[in-house]
Design a protein around this motif. Structure first.
Motif, PDB file in Angstrom:
ATOM      1  N   PRO A 124     -33.800 -85.023  66.158  1.00  0.00           N
ATOM      2  CA  PRO A 124     -32.721 -84.576  67.055  1.00  0.00           C
ATOM      3  C   PRO A 124     -31.606 -85.613  67.210  1.00  0.00           C
ATOM      4  CG  PRO A 124     -34.833 -84.053  68.030  1.00  0.00           C
ATOM      5  CD  PRO A 124     -35.119 -84.846  66.781  1.00  0.00           C
ATOM      6  N   PHE A 159     -20.317 -84.921  58.842  1.00  0.00           N
ATOM      7  CA  PHE A 159     -21.155 -84.347  59.893  1.00  0.00           C
ATOM      8  C   PHE A 159     -20.890 -82.844  60.052  1.00  0.00           C
ATOM      9  CE2 PHE A 159     -22.222 -83.241  64.258  1.00  0.00           C
ATOM     10  CZ  PHE A 159     -23.471 -83.827  64.408  1.00  0.00           C
ATOM     11  N   ASP A 160     -19.620 -82.488  60.127  1.00  0.00           N
ATOM     12  CA  ASP A 160     -19.298 -81.069  60.324  1.00  0.00           C
ATOM     13  C   ASP A 160     -19.545 -80.238  59.073  1.00  0.00           C
ATOM     14  OD1 ASP A 160     -18.688 -81.633  62.906  1.00  0.00           O
ATOM     15  OD2 ASP A 160     -16.514 -81.486  62.689  1.00  0.00           O
ATOM     16  N   PHE A 200     -28.473 -85.336  65.232  1.00  0.00           N
ATOM     17  CA  PHE A 200     -27.514 -84.270  65.503  1.00  0.00           C
ATOM     18  C   PHE A 200     -26.402 -84.752  66.432  1.00  0.00           C
ATOM     19  CE2 PHE A 200     -31.105 -81.741  63.989  1.00  0.00           C
ATOM     20  CZ  PHE A 200     -30.449 -80.947  63.063  1.00  0.00           C
ATOM     21  N   ASP A 201     -26.450 -86.033  66.806  1.00  0.00           N
ATOM     22  CA  ASP A 201     -25.307 -86.650  67.473  1.00  0.00           C
ATOM     23  C   ASP A 201     -24.481 -87.322  66.380  1.00  0.00           C
ATOM     24  OD1 ASP A 201     -25.759 -86.034  70.146  1.00  0.00           O
ATOM     25  OD2 ASP A 201     -27.177 -87.679  70.402  1.00  0.00           O
ATOM     26  N   PRO A 202     -23.168 -87.106  66.354  1.00  0.00           N
ATOM     27  CA  PRO A 202     -22.360 -87.716  65.293  1.00  0.00           C
ATOM     28  C   PRO A 202     -22.401 -89.250  65.352  1.00  0.00           C
ATOM     29  CG  PRO A 202     -21.075 -86.122  66.571  1.00  0.00           C
ATOM     30  CD  PRO A 202     -22.350 -86.306  67.286  1.00  0.00           C
ATOM     31  N   TRP A 257     -28.361 -72.681  55.828  1.00  0.00           N
ATOM     32  CA  TRP A 257     -29.413 -73.249  56.698  1.00  0.00           C
ATOM     33  C   TRP A 257     -30.746 -73.301  55.962  1.00  0.00           C
ATOM     34  CZ3 TRP A 257     -33.474 -69.936  57.382  1.00  0.00           C
ATOM     35  CH2 TRP A 257     -33.222 -68.584  57.105  1.00  0.00           C
ATOM     36  N   MET A 296     -36.309 -83.297  60.984  1.00  0.00           N
ATOM     37  CA  MET A 296     -34.867 -83.374  61.232  1.00  0.00           C
ATOM     38  C   MET A 296     -34.694 -83.910  62.641  1.00  0.00           C
ATOM     39  SD  MET A 296     -34.035 -79.667  59.577  1.00  0.00           S
ATOM     40  CE  MET A 296     -32.339 -79.924  59.133  1.00  0.00           C
ATOM     41  N   TYR A 302     -21.212 -77.694  49.189  1.00  0.00           N
ATOM     42  CA  TYR A 302     -20.390 -77.644  50.402  1.00  0.00           C
ATOM     43  C   TYR A 302     -20.316 -78.972  51.159  1.00  0.00           C
ATOM     44  CZ  TYR A 302     -20.371 -72.622  49.704  1.00  0.00           C
ATOM     45  OH  TYR A 302     -20.185 -71.376  49.180  1.00  0.00           O
ATOM     46  N   ASN A 310     -23.340 -79.715  59.532  1.00  0.00           N
ATOM     47  CA  ASN A 310     -23.801 -78.991  60.717  1.00  0.00           C
ATOM     48  C   ASN A 310     -23.012 -77.730  61.017  1.00  0.00           C
ATOM     49  OD1 ASN A 310     -26.040 -80.570  61.723  1.00  0.00           O
ATOM     50  ND2 ASN A 310     -24.524 -82.205  61.915  1.00  0.00           N
ATOM     51  N   TYR A 311     -21.775 -77.665  60.539  1.00  0.00           N
ATOM     52  CA  TYR A 311     -21.027 -76.425  60.765  1.00  0.00           C
ATOM     53  C   TYR A 311     -20.935 -75.589  59.489  1.00  0.00           C
ATOM     54  CZ  TYR A 311     -17.628 -73.040  62.224  1.00  0.00           C
ATOM     55  OH  TYR A 311     -17.010 -71.847  62.499  1.00  0.00           O
ATOM     56  N   MET A 351     -24.542 -75.007  57.962  1.00  0.00           N
ATOM     57  CA  MET A 351     -25.474 -74.347  58.874  1.00  0.00           C
ATOM     58  C   MET A 351     -24.920 -73.037  59.450  1.00  0.00           C
ATOM     59  SD  MET A 351     -28.204 -76.076  58.835  1.00  0.00           S
ATOM     60  CE  MET A 351     -29.199 -75.717  60.287  1.00  0.00           C
ATOM     61  N   ALA A 352     -23.599 -72.932  59.603  1.00  0.00           N
ATOM     62  CA  ALA A 352     -23.067 -71.753  60.278  1.00  0.00           C
ATOM     63  C   ALA A 352     -22.337 -70.809  59.340  1.00  0.00           C
ATOM     64  CB  ALA A 352     -22.117 -72.183  61.402  1.00  0.00           C
ATOM     65  N   GLU A 353     -21.726 -71.344  58.294  1.00  0.00           N
ATOM     66  CA  GLU A 353     -20.850 -70.491  57.493  1.00  0.00           C
ATOM     67  C   GLU A 353     -21.446 -70.041  56.170  1.00  0.00           C
ATOM     68  OE1 GLU A 353     -16.672 -70.102  58.317  1.00  0.00           O
ATOM     69  OE2 GLU A 353     -16.616 -72.125  57.493  1.00  0.00           O
TER      70      GLU A 353
END
Lengths: 329, 411, 168
Positions: free
Chosen positions: B284, B75-76, B287-289, B90, B282, B66, B79-80, B83-85
């Motif tokens: 922090p 980045f997305d 986690f800023d682009p 995750w 990881m 992915y 992180n998206y 991690m989310a889909e």
């Protein structure tokens, strides 16, 4: 056996020592704040209640005596007003002054979209609401940006609602009538979205992004978003960051203390204090977690199972090893 | 043409033995691959490393499905999308992130076990050298992987580390741009480091792991006392059923049973970190682009690079680079710097023992200073002293081992 | 005795590990599943008012072509027709049921012809016997909402067709 444990103790000791030095200790050293004399400042959150103590302490550190006096007087008045008994019915009438702008039409006035106040009594702190009506720039601790705080986009409220009892009434009204159950999303929309986009939730400064069938409509919407962002940028100095991943990009302590008083963590920032109550902050945090750390729940549910599996695995492996090594010595 | 039994059942033992010498393989690699009995759990670190590498490969495969190597999407996609889909996306990411960090802890333990017990000389030089090759390859793998989420730390680490190749006063900026394929870390940089991370370096690592295992087979693993064992004789004793009298055990299943137990303990720790304490691996800030116009307030490499980073930092540009270069390769030469013929644990080698613990403490101090802000004058001085000490450790070892007395082996 | 004990312990550990492996395989299977965003994109709305008689309208749903053909009154009716506002429409997934090529609509013969292996479907999407396609063109799940068709949702008309065995 004894020897193995001794070796293990040495390995564990040096690993933990290294960990302590590069994580807790180094991060403490990196992020510590000191005043002009080199004394370390400890930034605490006060459970999202607002009485001006941070503002007064900041003013004292700046050495500006007039400012100290102004801040002390201001917050003393706020505490006085909070003791007054507010009348909800009168407050409703006074609220008409607010509803002129806070009409839910999402109009940009003076740089940002006027926030919706549907749950204001629920997500904001009482003292903060009082302070905000008394003097918005002082309440949000951005008075340093204005020579005259009535120049704040909401500054004219000082003249329209100036009587202490009126302030108490309108705040009593909001605490009673604008205080229905609020969802995390609503809390975010009312408190944050006018400045901070949240792209993992398809939100821009204009709120939810609709789905468009035609590219032309999508582009037209994008242009509207850009125009809104330009206004916000002109007002704030910088375009405030998208908050999609902020829940993982900053520590819990930082977020909490920063939201309660932005100037404490980033002196000079144009981010205003928004005055969230504990409940309001919890709701906003829940929404940011949904956006930036959506696997939290699954992670916390699966964790015990996987660790339990490896504990049993290790016990079985130990028994097997023991049976293998039984007659070796 | 060799002889093939026409009546052998397909895939039976005999059938397989005639085709790939399965019995010989089993004997050489398992049942008669003798491991000394006198070992402790540190001898299981090799298998722990292999298992961690396995976890990294498996989790990496699913992330690769992915991940999008494009500066606008990377980045997305991490992180998206992941991690989310993605279902359990995750989990793979946390395993991969924690694994990448913790693998270095095990590498360092493995490496300093080798140094403590003198397992890098007297026939074991190639084990050490292939191991150092693995260390370098893993470092490159970790660095290239760190670029991929394309957060602030990715970008700025890419910027700073590639700038090292300008060679200080040589000002070889052409070389830096050649490495990046751009003036700054950009799309070309991301896609080539993606290639390195998922293809070239993993191939090198797999090759080196095979070589590392290969170099171990003839000299055999060392033991807690550095005793010289006649493996043929000891193996005969074992085969004769004298399990108690023999000094050795077969790799499989006896040695392996202990390895697997140690692995179990390790996995409990590993998955505790994956589920409840992944933050250390990881950062922090990442986690800023990535933003090429804004350097984060503090930048620092991951913990396992801190000691060598600190050797670079206290000096001026050129001296720093030279010191850094020496630090990178210093450990490779260990078998040739150590002049003593003794293969024995450090606590039996007099001055060497002191040298060993000073080295450990110096590395930990360097590691800590590498992360602490350089603006503090105390930290700066401590950093400078420990960097100089590290550089002196090589010559000191050379001198003390020349004078080291030959140990009488009582075995 | 001793050997038995060793074998038993080794076997228990092996079985337990295998059980964990099955759990890991489940996670891997889930990772291969279509993403929620792909599944959510599995709905599209088609405005039937755009269709003209005997002219093939092609829309896209889940990345596949969707054939919409408004039938003229002379055309043969079929139970597979979707009736909206008194008009009959043939709606199907425009992929040949043989091997998935896209058939072309021939206005003059009023048939769908697949160039890949010569399959022919009639105006209601029924295959011609003796040619490669084994079954009629598939009907996508649909729901009628006014004059529009929501593809991806199963309305009562679609469910009826399914019970009647008119599509799979």
């Amino acid at each position: 056996m004894y020897r193995e444990l001794k070796v293990l103790a040495v390995v564990v000791f040096f690993s933990l020592l290294t960990y302590y030095l590069v994580e807790p200790y180094a991060h403490h050293e990196m992020h510590k704040k000191v005043d002009a004399n080199g004394t370390e400042l400890v930034i605490e959150s006060h459970g999202f209640t607002y009485d001006g103590r941070d503002d007064i302490a900041e003013a004292k550190r700046s050495g500006n005596e007039t400012l100290v006096a102004t801040k002390i007087d201001f917050w003393k008045d706020v505490v006085e007003i909070s003791k007054l008994e507010g009348d909800v019915t009168t407050g409703e009438a006074v609220f008409a002054n607010c509803a002129g702008c806070h009409n839910g039409m999402s109009m940009n006035m003076g740089g940002v979209i006027v926030p919706n106040l549907d749950h204001a009594g629920r997500i904001y702190d009482k003292n903060y609401l009082i302070a905000l009506i008394k003097d918005p720039a002082m309440a949000s601790n951005v008075d340093h940006k204005y020579a005259d705080t009535s120049m704040h986009p909401m500054g004219s409220i000082k003249f329209t609602v100036s009587d202490n009892q009126q302030i108490a009434d309108v705040v009593a009204y909001m605490l009673e009538k604008k205080a229905e159950e609020v969802t995390p999303k609503e809390a975010y929309e009312e408190a944050c979205v006018r400045c901070h986009a949240l792209r993992y939730k398809k939100m821009t400064q204009l709120g939810d992004t609709p789905t468009f069938k035609h590219k032309k409509d999508a582009l037209a919407h994008e242009i509207k978003v850009i125009e809104e962002q330009e206004k916000v940028q002109a007002y704030m100095g910088n375009l405030p960051p998208d908050l999609s991943m902020i829940i993982r990009a900053r520590s819990a302590h930082f977020l909490e203390t920063f939201v309660a008083n932005p100037q404490g963590q980033l002196p000079g920032t144009s981010m205003p204090r928004v005055g969230l109550s504990q409940e309001g902050y919890d709701k906003v945090k829940a929404y940011l977690t949904e956006a930036g750390d959506p696997s939290k729940k699954a992670r916390e549910e699966l964790g015990p199972w996987v660790i339990g599996f490896f504990i049993i695995f290790t016990i079985l492996a130990y028994l097997w090893k023991k049976s293998m090594w039984r007659d070796l010595h | 043409m060799a002889h093939f039994d026409k009546n052998a059942k397909p895939f039976s033992n005999k059938w397989l033995d005639e085709r790939i010498a399965i019995n010989t393989l089993k004997r050489v690699l398992n049942t008669e691959y003798w491991i000394p009995k006198d070992i402790n759990f540190l001898w299981a670190m090799g298998m722990v490393l292999a298992a961690t590498f396995g976890l990294l490969v498996i989790s990496g495969i699913f992330l690769l499905m992915y991940y999008k190597p494009d500066t606008n999407l990377a980045f997305d996609s991490v992180n998206y999308t992941i991690m989310a889909e993605v279902g359990y996306g995750w989990l793979w990411r946390h395993i991969h992130g924690v694994g990448a960090s913790i693998v270095f802890l095990i590498i360092y333990i493995h490496m300093f076990t080798g140094i403590y017990y003198g397992s890098y000389k007297q026939g074991r030089e190639l084990i050490w050298l292939s191991g150092m090759g693995l260390f370098v390859a893993f470092s490159a793998e970790a660095f290239s992987g760190y670029m991929l989420p394309w957060g602030q730390m990715s970008y700025w680490a890419g910027m700073v580390i590639t700038n090292l190749f300008s060679g200080g006063s040589l000002e070889a900026y052409g070389l830096v741009e050649w490495i990046r394929g751009d003036y700054v870390p950009g799309d070309a940089f991301l896609t080539r480091f993606f290639m390195l991370h998922v293809l070239l370096i993993p191939l090198v690592i797999i090759g080196l792991i095979v070589l590392h295992f290969g170099t171990l087979r003839l000299p055999h693993v060392n033991n807690q006392e550095g005793a010289e064992i006649d493996f043929v004789e000891a193996g005969e004793l074992w085969k004769a059923g004298k399990r108690k009298e023999s000094k050795v055990i077969p790799f499989s299943p006896v040695f392996l049973s202990k390895d697997i137990f140690v692995m179990g303990v390790y996995f409990i720790l590993f998955f505790y970190l994956v589920f409840y304490h992944f933050d250390f691996a990881m950062d922090p800030v990442n986690f800023d682009p990535a933003d090429g116009l804004k350097t984060p307030a503090h930048i620092y490499p991951e913990w396992y690079f801190l000691w060598s980073y600190e050797i670079l930092r206290p000096f001026g540009k050129d001296v720093g680079l030279i010191a850094f270069a020496i630090a990178q390769v210093a450990f490779v030469f260990l078998p040739f710097i150590d002049r003593s013929p003794n293969v024995a644990p450090a606590h039996k080698r007099g001055l060497f023992q002191i040298w060993f613990w000073v080295l450990i403490i110096d590395l930990i101090v360097l590691t800590a200073m590498g992360k602490l802000p350089p603006t503090d004058p105390v930290f700066a001085i401590v950093g400078l002293i420990s960097a100089c000490l590290f550089l002196a450790m090589g010559p000191i070892l050379f001198i003390i081992t020349i004078f080291e007395k030959k140990l009488e082996k009582g075995e | 005795m001793e050997k038995k004990r060793r074998d038993f312990m080794g076997l228990s550990l092996g079985l337990f590990t295998a059980a964990g492996g099955v759990g890991a395989l489940y996670a891997m299977k889930r990772t291969w599943d279509p993403l929620p965003s792909v599944q959510a994109a599995g709905f599209s709305t088609i405005d039937l008012a755009l269709a003209k008689p005997n002219e093939l309208l092609v829309e896209k749903w889940r990345g596949k072509p969707i054939f919409i053909l408004k039938k003229t009154p002379e055309m043969e009716t079929h139970k597979r027709d979707i009736i909206v506002g008194g008009e009959r429409y043939h709606v199907s997934i425009g992929l040949c049921t043989h091997l998935g090529c896209i058939p072309a609509y021939k206005k003059d013969t009023k048939t769908f012809f697949c160039a890949c292996h010569g399959g022919v479907f009639d105006i209601s999407g029924i295959q011609t016997p003796g040619l490669p396609p084994p079954s009629p063109l598939e009907i996508p799940p649909f729901k009628i909402e006014g004059t529009t068709l929501v593809l991806g949702e199963e309305g009562p008309e679609y469910l009826q067709m399914k019970t009647d065995g008119l599509t799979v």
